[in-house]
Design an enzyme around this catalytic site. Structure first.
Site, PDB file in Angstrom:
ATOM      1  N   GLU A   1       0.883  -1.172   0.000  1.00  0.00           N
ATOM      2  CA  GLU A   1       0.000   0.000   0.000  1.00  0.00           C
ATOM      3  C   GLU A   1       0.918   1.219   0.000  1.00  0.00           C
ATOM      4  OE1 GLU A   1      -2.805   0.220   3.350  1.00  0.00           O
ATOM      5  OE2 GLU A   1      -2.442   2.377   3.392  1.00  0.00           O
TER       6      GLU A   1
ATOM      7  N   THR B   1      -3.544   6.433   2.428  1.00  0.00           N
ATOM      8  CA  THR B   1      -3.661   7.851   2.801  1.00  0.00           C
ATOM      9  C   THR B   1      -4.343   8.644   1.675  1.00  0.00           C
ATOM     10  OG1 THR B   1      -1.516   7.515   3.925  1.00  0.00           O
ATOM     11  CG2 THR B   1      -2.439   9.708   4.021  1.00  0.00           C
TER      12      THR B   1
ATOM     13  N   ARG C   1       1.529  10.240   0.849  1.00  0.00           N
ATOM     14  CA  ARG C   1       2.136  11.166   1.811  1.00  0.00           C
ATOM     15  C   ARG C   1       3.350  11.826   1.180  1.00  0.00           C
ATOM     16  NH1 ARG C   1       1.679   8.210   7.709  1.00  0.00           N
ATOM     17  NH2 ARG C   1      -0.409   7.416   7.336  1.00  0.00           N
TER      18      ARG C   1
ATOM     19  N   LYS D   1     -10.782  -0.495   7.501  1.00  0.00           N
ATOM     20  CA  LYS D   1      -9.512  -0.261   8.183  1.00  0.00           C
ATOM     21  C   LYS D   1      -9.843   0.264   9.579  1.00  0.00           C
ATOM     22  CE  LYS D   1      -5.574   2.942   7.967  1.00  0.00           C
ATOM     23  NZ  LYS D   1      -4.414   3.285   7.142  1.00  0.00           N
TER      24      LYS D   1
END
Ligand code: 3PG
Length: 216
Positions: free
Chosen positions: A40, A68, A44, A128
Site C-alpha cells: 500500500e 492515505t 504522503r 480499516k
C-alpha cells in the site's frame, strides 16, 4: 479472486511511504522475495502515483494499492497509476462513492461504530480500523464488533511483528497492516535485505496465527 479476498488471503499489507520513486522497483522485489506480493503506497509524498506505476511496471504480479487517500482527485491519480485498491485513514463518502462507481476496491478507515455503519450502508464490510492500538486495541474492537455483524477489519496503527499474531487470531480480522516492514530509515539506507527478512517473518507470523486458529 477479488482484490479484497486476495488481501485477506495474504493477511498482511505493508504500508509504504516512498520518498524516491527510484526505490519502487527494488522495494517490490524485496517484498516479493519475502513472500509478500503486496504493498500500500501512501499519498504522503508527491510521487506516490509514480511509485505505484513503477512498482507495478517492475513487478506486474504484485497487488499494489494506494494509502492515505484523502480526496477523489488522489483516488483518480492512484487508479490511473494502476492502484488496485484505495485505503483512507477515515471515512470520505466522496472517495467511497467514486470507487464504487469505478468498481475499484476501497477500504475506508473507521474508528467508531457510527463510521462503520456508514461504510456498511454503502455495502462495504472490510474496514480499516485506525489507529488500532491508540484507540484501545483489541479490547475496543472486541467491544464494538458484536454490534456490527458482518464487518471485517484491517487494524492499522501500532501493529508490528510482536503483536500481529494476537490480532490475526481474532475471528473478525481480515488482515493487518502497518509500516514496520518498510520504514523510511530502511528505504533511505537501502536496507532491502532487511525488508525481505521482515516480510518473510511477517508471512511466517500469518501462518502461525492461522494454523493456531484453525487447530482450535
Ligand atoms: C497508516 O497510514 O496506515 C498508518 O499510519 C500506519 O500505521 P503504523 O505506522 O503505526 O504502522
Amino acid at each position: 479472486m477479488d482484490v479484497l479476498s486476495a488481501l485477506g488471503g495474504l493477511g498482511i499489507i505493508p504500508v509504504v511511504k516512498i520518498e524516491d520513486s527510484n526505490d519502487a522497483a527494488r522495494l517490490g522485489e524485496a517484498l516479493m522475495k519475502g513472500g509478500l506480493p503486496c504493498a500500500e503506497i501512501t499519498f504522503r509524498t508527491h510521487n506516490a502515483g509514480e511509485s505505484i506505476q513503477r512498482m507495478i511496471a517492475a513487478r506486474p504480479g504484485m497487488l499494489v494499492g494506494a494509502g492515505t487517500v484523502l480526496s477523489v482527485e488522489q483516488a483518480k491519480q492512484a487508479v490511473s497509476a494502476g492502484a488496485r485498491f484505495i485505503v483512507s485513514p477515515g471515512l470520505n463518502l466522496l472517495v467511497i462513492d467514486w470507487c464504487l462507481e469505478q468498481g475499484v476496491s476501497v477500504i475506508p478507515g473507521i474508528a467508531t461504530p457510527s463510521e462503520a455503519m456508514l461504510a456498511m450502508s454503502r455495502g462495504l464490510n472490510v474496514l480499516k480500523f485506525f489507529p488500532a492500538e491508540a484507540l484501545g486495541g483489541i479490547s475496543y474492537l472486541n467491544a464494538i464488533s458484536p454490534a456490527l455483524p458482518g464487518a471485517r477489519y484491517i487494524p492499522t496503527g501500532g501493529i508490528g511483528a510482536e503483536n500481529m499474531i494476537t490480532w490475526l487470531k481474532l475471528p473478525y480480522i481480515h488482515a493487518v497492516a502497518g509500516s514496520w516492514l518498510v520504514t523510511s530509515k530502511l528505504l533511505k539506507e537501502g536496507g532491502f535485505d532487511e525488508i525481505t527478512r521482515l516480510a518473510s517473518q511477517a508471512v511466517e507470523n500469518v501462518n502461525t496465527a492461522r494454523q493456531k486458529t484453525e487447530a482450535r
